[in-house]
Design an enzyme around this catalytic site. Structure first.
Site, PDB file in Angstrom:
ATOM      1  N   ASP A 179       0.909  -1.137   0.000  1.00  0.00           N
ATOM      2  CA  ASP A 179       0.000   0.000   0.000  1.00  0.00           C
ATOM      3  C   ASP A 179       0.946   1.183   0.000  1.00  0.00           C
ATOM      4  OD1 ASP A 179      -1.442   2.303   1.016  1.00  0.00           O
ATOM      5  OD2 ASP A 179      -3.090   0.918   1.375  1.00  0.00           O
ATOM      6  N   HIS A 180       1.089   1.850  -1.143  1.00  0.00           N
ATOM      7  CA  HIS A 180       2.222   2.781  -1.234  1.00  0.00           C
ATOM      8  C   HIS A 180       2.082   3.970  -0.285  1.00  0.00           C
ATOM      9  CE1 HIS A 180      -0.211   5.146  -4.133  1.00  0.00           C
ATOM     10  NE2 HIS A 180       0.607   6.144  -3.869  1.00  0.00           N
ATOM     11  N   HIS A 242      -5.753   2.976   0.999  1.00  0.00           N
ATOM     12  CA  HIS A 242      -4.864   4.049   1.466  1.00  0.00           C
ATOM     13  C   HIS A 242      -5.453   4.853   2.624  1.00  0.00           C
ATOM     14  CE1 HIS A 242      -2.774   2.988  -2.076  1.00  0.00           C
ATOM     15  NE2 HIS A 242      -3.451   3.725  -2.936  1.00  0.00           N
TER      16      HIS A 242
HETATM   17  O1  LIG Z   1      -3.125   4.012  -5.654  1.00  0.00           O
HETATM   18  C1  LIG Z   1      -3.436   5.045  -6.217  1.00  0.00           C
HETATM   19  O2  LIG Z   1      -2.853   6.187  -5.803  1.00  0.00           O
HETATM   20  C2  LIG Z   1      -2.813   7.319  -6.667  1.00  0.00           C
HETATM   21  C3  LIG Z   1      -2.490   8.511  -5.772  1.00  0.00           C
HETATM   22  O3  LIG Z   1      -1.244   8.314  -5.181  1.00  0.00           O
HETATM   23  P1  LIG Z   1      -0.371   9.552  -4.691  1.00  0.00           P
HETATM   24  O4  LIG Z   1       0.827   8.927  -4.097  1.00  0.00           O
HETATM   25  O5  LIG Z   1      -0.091  10.377  -5.913  1.00  0.00           O
HETATM   26  O6  LIG Z   1      -1.198  10.318  -3.715  1.00  0.00           O
HETATM   27  C4  LIG Z   1      -4.118   7.522  -7.397  1.00  0.00           C
HETATM   28  O7  LIG Z   1      -3.954   8.537  -8.375  1.00  0.00           O
HETATM   29  C5  LIG Z   1      -4.526   6.250  -8.074  1.00  0.00           C
HETATM   30  O8  LIG Z   1      -5.825   6.424  -8.666  1.00  0.00           O
HETATM   31  C6  LIG Z   1      -4.588   5.110  -7.107  1.00  0.00           C
HETATM   32  O9  LIG Z   1      -4.758   3.893  -7.822  1.00  0.00           O
END
Ligand SMILES: O=C1O[C@H](COP(=O)(O)O)[C@@H](O)[C@H](O)[C@H]1O
Ligand SMILES: NC(=O)C1=CN([C@@H]2O[C@H](COP(=O)(O)OP(=O)(O)OC[C@H]3O[C@@H](n4cnc5c(N)ncnc54)[C@H](OP(=O)(O)O)[C@@H]3O)[C@@H](O)[C@H]2O)C=CC1
Length: 509
Positions: A179-180, A242
């Site tokens: 989960d990044h 997230h």
């Molecule tokens: O996992 C995802 O995250 C991005 C947003 O990530 P961020 O690190 O730029 O806040 C999101 O744009 C995407 O739809 C989603 O799959």
């Protein structure tokens, strides 16, 4: 760090190009890769090792946060990589892969530790996991680990089925679910900031906190992902994973020295203590939105239904706001408001903790405002405390200052660097554990059901706004409002120095 072979499924894809190679390169530059290391990239494309390496080099030039200008360092880095053609459905391809992995282990003296990174579409996860087991690739004297990307299921039942399948080939300790958001440095520091600031520890409870707001707003729209996004929406794409992970990290009370098992238990406790959302309450506790046309940073943009690949009658959600409550001794009675959406006014992920106000009459008489603690998570990073201070005009009037530190996005390491480093070390603290994933889907399921039955209004909001008005009303009902909606650009512009310092008075609310 143990020597190992990093087996990358989806090595020719977008995520590998944009995130994985740059992250590995930055780890290499920081001396954070094992001395004895090998990466085998996999895909159906008939690439040679040279074509593969040329693609990686291009990706470093385009996406690495550090310049890839030192040819010697780049060449040394590229020497780790080899390419192998593999179609995930073909049994025989896993046999030839096994031979290649074993040959590498023999010739380069790599201990038989194997990390399998699945950077492919979720429909391929189960097939790959079972072939790893059947082919003998997972049958090694060293360790084996499986790193998988989201999405982990599309509802409670599919996530359970999927986990049951994976568990046939890998134990929970061997599965690293990315989960990044958990790799974002400020999220990883939340725990440390609580531990090292007794003033935060002391006030981290329902005696002092009035409400907590967690926002992840994006300016981008659906981009080129219509096929995926129109079947996912903000609820599945961002909220279930997230946003709930941010909630767990914030509310988990994670003391110093917690190992991954303790972290997991604390996060599980948060999810178990969440007041369940009843299906009949979804419409009052959750706001569903979809963007229409508008303008982002001065440029006109089309509405969601006019995006390429989106059907005109789509009911998909591009925005969600929800109110949650945690039923434990620390958080009882404090509302948590969470929102995320596409095509909003600014790109920002932040947590705002609003403290209780002093006696209303004193506050009103002195023009004071609630104290706020702000964690700016990305793209910029910072922590600020908003205090009331002496005003300039009249003796009794107060004004507000923000005290804090700030880093701009380019100074912040990429989430993937932290996560890949942890997976290589076998530390799963910042990965999503099964209990958390299951409990998240469980909490979200009534919303999925209510959306599917169209029981929740779909509010339109103009692109470039902060979402539907109904999201403001969600807080207004409790006497609150979203912080920083009007003047967040001013806020980030004014708090710019890297070292903690008292800033100019802010004009925020
Ligand atoms: O996992 C995802 O995250 C991005 C947003 O990530 P961020 O690190 O730029 O806040 C999101 O744009 C995407 O739809 C989603 O799959
Ligand atoms: N891209 C991103 O920014 C993000 C992606 N993710 C997740 O990461 C994963 C990968 O996404 P992304 O890189 O964008 O996807 P892409 O479509 O760009 O890449 C898919 C990869 O899978 C390989 N592949 C597809 N079918 C097969 C097959 N039958 N056999 C072997 N290999 C196959 C492709 O290789 P080839 O064509 O050579 O066969 C390619 O390398 C997904 O789970 C996605 O949800 C998560 C967060 C962000």
């Amino acid at each position: 760090m143990d020597a190992n072979t990093f087996v990358l499924f989806g090595a020719t894809g977008d995520l590998a190009k944009r995130k994985i190679y740059p992250a590995l390169f930055n780890l290499f530059l920081d001396g954070k890769l094992p001395d004895v290391f090998s990466v085998i990239g996999l895909g159906r494309r008939e690439w040679s090792d040279e074509t593969f390496k040329a693609n990686i080099e291009r990706s470093l030039h385009s996406f690495s946060r550090r310049e890839a200008s030192n040819a010697e360092a780049v060449n040394q880095f590229l020497s780790f990589f080899r390419y192998h053609v593999l179609n995930v459905d073909r049994k025989e391809d896993y046999q030839s892969l096994l031979q290649r992995v074993e040959e590498g282990e023999r010739t380069a003296g790599i201990a038989p530790n194997r990390l399998f990174y699945l950077s492919v579409g979720p429909e391929l996860f189960e097939t790959i996991a079972s072939h790893i087991e059947e082919s003998g690739l997972g049958d090694t004297k060293g360790w084996k680990r499986l790193v998988i990307e989201k999405p982990f299921g599309r509802d409670l039942q599919s996530a359970r089925d999927f986990n049951a399948q994976l568990s046939k080939a890998f134990t929970e300790e061997e599965i690293f679910r990315i989960d990044h958001y958990l790799g974002k440095p400020m999220v990883q520091k939340l725990q440390l900031l609580q531990q090292t600031n007794p003033v935060l520890q002391a006030s981290w409870n329902n005696r002092y906190i009035a409400n907590v707001q967690i926002t992840a707003s994006e300016t981008v729209g659906v981009e080129e992902r219509a096929g995926y996004y129109d079947h996912s929406g903000a609820l599945r794409d961002m909220f279930q994973n997230h946003m709930l992970q941010l909630l767990m990290m914030l509310a988990g009370h994670l003391p110093k020295g917690d190992d991954s098992e303790q972290v997991r238990n604390k996060k599980k406790h948060v999810m178990q203590s969440l007041e369940p959302l009843l299906r009949q309450d979804v419409a009052t506790q959750v706001v569903r939105g979809q963007y229409r046309s508008g303008s982002i940073q001065g440029k006109p943009v089309v509405g969601y239904k006019d995006e390429a690949g989106i059907p005109q009658d789509s009911h998909n959600d591009t925005f969600i706001a929800a109110k949650l409550q945690i039923e434990d001794d620390f958080w009882r009675g404090i509302p948590f408001y969470i929102r995320t959406g596409k095509r909003m006014k600014e790109k920002a992920t932040r947590i705002v903790i609003e403290f209780r106000e002093p006696i209303k009459q004193i506050a009103a008489a002195n023009n004071s405002a609630p104290n706020l603690l702000v964690f700016e998570i990305s793209p910029n990073e910072g922590i600020y405390l908003r205090l009331n201070t002496e005003g300039e005009a009249q003796q009794q009037d107060l004004t507000k200052v923000l005290i804090g530190s700030h880093k701009s996005g380019s100074e912040v390491p990429e989430a993937y660097e932290n996560l890949i480093y942890d997976a290589l070390r076998g530390d799963s603290s910042f990965f999503a554990h099964w209990d958390e994933v299951e409990l998240s889907w469980k909490w979200v399921q009534p919303i999925l059901d209510a959306y599917a039955a169209n029981d929740v209004p779909l509010h339109a909001y103009p692109a470039g706004s902060f979402g539907p008005k109904a999201a403001q009303e969600l807080l207004a009902k409790d006497g609150f409002e979203w912080w920083f909606d009007q003047e967040s650009e001013a806020a980030s512009a004014k708090v710019q120095t890297g070292t903690p310092s008292v800033q100019e008075p802010m004009s925020i609310k």
